[in-house]
Design a protein around this motif. Structure first.
Motif, short mmCIF file in Angstrom:
data_model
loop_
_atom_site.label_atom_id
_atom_site.label_comp_id
_atom_site.label_asym_id
_atom_site.label_seq_id
_atom_site.Cartn_x
_atom_site.Cartn_y
_atom_site.Cartn_z
N GLY A 140 32.94 -18.71 44.24
CA GLY A 140 32.80 -19.48 45.47
C GLY A 140 34.18 -19.86 45.96
O GLY A 140 35.05 -20.25 45.17
N HIS A 167 29.62 -13.29 45.76
CA HIS A 167 30.49 -14.34 46.26
C HIS A 167 29.75 -15.22 47.26
O HIS A 167 29.03 -14.72 48.12
N SER A 168 29.95 -16.53 47.15
CA SER A 168 29.35 -17.49 48.07
C SER A 168 30.41 -18.01 49.03
O SER A 168 31.48 -18.46 48.60
N ARG A 212 22.62 -21.67 49.51
CA ARG A 212 23.28 -21.76 48.21
C ARG A 212 22.64 -20.76 47.25
O ARG A 212 21.46 -20.41 47.39
N GLY A 234 35.13 -21.25 40.88
CA GLY A 234 34.95 -21.84 42.20
C GLY A 234 35.16 -23.32 42.14
O GLY A 234 35.63 -23.87 41.14
N TYR A 238 30.34 -26.20 42.59
CA TYR A 238 29.75 -24.86 42.53
C TYR A 238 29.55 -24.44 41.07
O TYR A 238 28.48 -23.96 40.68
#
Length: 362
Positions: A140, A167-168, A212, A234, A238
């Motif tokens: 993240g 990946h966020s 999320r 992250g 996260y």
């Protein structure tokens, strides 16, 4: 986007550092060779070592940098986003932090040709230390950097390893290395890439996973996640959420690995404020705090509401190095301080506990 040409590289079947050692860390003088924009608030800075030889490191390791900003030294740790399979250059990818002294200076002031100092490589967060046939990389924000290094390495070496990269990001415009990752997925049968966005971008409506990361998403993206070696990096929130999600869903704890440069949070019942500690005078801030005999000075300062320079929180990186002007401490570091610094009464705040009242240049 960094170059994605596959280059011959070193043998990564063994670590650049031996098991049980924290690092083969050395001091480096690095010249900035290239700067390019990754996202609207993230840049990659590419450096060339001035010394001879290749820059050897493990994918996922970091450097402890010392920057001279307005006549004052500032120390920060940054993960190498470049892979060891491209050993002529070393790159870091830095996200601008509102009010961040170093990140804003890097984005606004550092120029091609400038020289910086760094120590490393440092860190155990690497696939080299946890070889597996299948990985799940979860990141993240700027936590993408160690995982892009790992992914670039596996891609460059055509490793027969299955990788799921997730990946966020806030919006599509905030996805780092997006086109490069898409190229990896399109040209390697072993790499799958998924992005999760919280919202649409200004120029693009997001049609992928939204919100999320959830267990339902994870089961759809990598239904076999419990059998994979998982690496995550992250923001602290996260990583807490990801760890809870994964372990609660049955991932063996031994398969979970995370990287963080956050100082350890103060534990209940520790630190100052109990009337049994030592006085610690911080001369720069003009503050005196109380620190219990078994509590690191950095932790006691955090409990008192003070923010001091720190990164790894484990005595490895040297970011919290400062001068002990008076008193004595029990310092249990992990290689983050040089012998010559010890001789100059330097200590690491994150791993130094007081043996008496202290005066510290902080």
């Amino acid at each position: 986007m960094n170059d994605v040409l596959t280059l011959p590289g070193p043998d990564l079947s063994r670590s650049a550092t031996a098991p049980g050692e924290e690092d083969g860390a050395g001091d480096h003088v690095l010249v900035c060779k290239r700067i390019h924009q990754v996202t609207r608030d993230m840049k990659t800075f590419v450096f060339e070592p001035t010394g001879t030889g290749l820059f050897r490191h493990d994918p996922g390791q970091y450097l402890a940098f010392t920057f001279d900003i307005d006549g004052r030294e500032s120390n920060r740790c940054y993960t190498l986003s470049s892979p060891p399979s491209r050993p002529d250059l070393a790159a870091i990818t830095v996200k601008r932090v509102p009010g961040g002294r170093v990140s804003n200076w890097l984005h606004d002031q550092l120029a091609v040709g400038d020289v910086v100092r760094a120590r490393g490589p440092l860190g155990r967060f690497s696939t080299v230390r946890h070889p597996a046939s299948a990985y799940l990389f979860l990141s993240g924000g700027s936590g993408v950097t160690p995982l892009i290094s790992m992914t670039r390495t596996l891609y460059d070496l055509a490793a027969p390893v299955d990788v799921v990269f997730v990946h966020s990001a806030r919006t599509p415009e905030d996805i780092p290395f997006r086109h490069e990752l898409e190229m990896f997925a399109a040209t390697s049968p072993n790499i799958r890439v998924t992005h999760v966005c919280e919202d649409d971008g200004a120029q693009e409506r997001w049609n992928g996973h939204r919100g999320r990361l959830t267990l339902g998403m994870l089961r759809e993206i990598a239904p076999d996640f419990r059998t994979r070696e998982v690496f995550t990096c992250g923001p602290p929130g996260y990583m807490r959420a990801v760890r809870t999600l994964l372990l609660g869903a049955g991932l063996p704890e031994g398969r979970y690995h995370q990287e963080s440069f956050e100082a350890p949070a103060p534990g209940p019942g520790s630190g100052a404020g109990r009337g049994t500690g030592f006085a610690v005078e911080l001369t720069r801030s003009g503050t005196t705090i109380e620190c219990d005999a078994g509590t690191p000075v950095l932790e006691a300062a955090a409990r008192a509401g003070l923010t001091l320079p720190s990164s790894c929180g484990q005595g490895m990186c040297g970011t919290c190095l400062t001068t002990l002007e008076k008193g004595s401490v029990d310092m249990r570091d992990n290689g983050g301080i040089r012998p010559r610094d010890r001789a100059r009464n330097k200590i690491l705040l994150c791993c130094s506990t007081p043996l008496e009242d202290l005066v510290i240049d902080a």
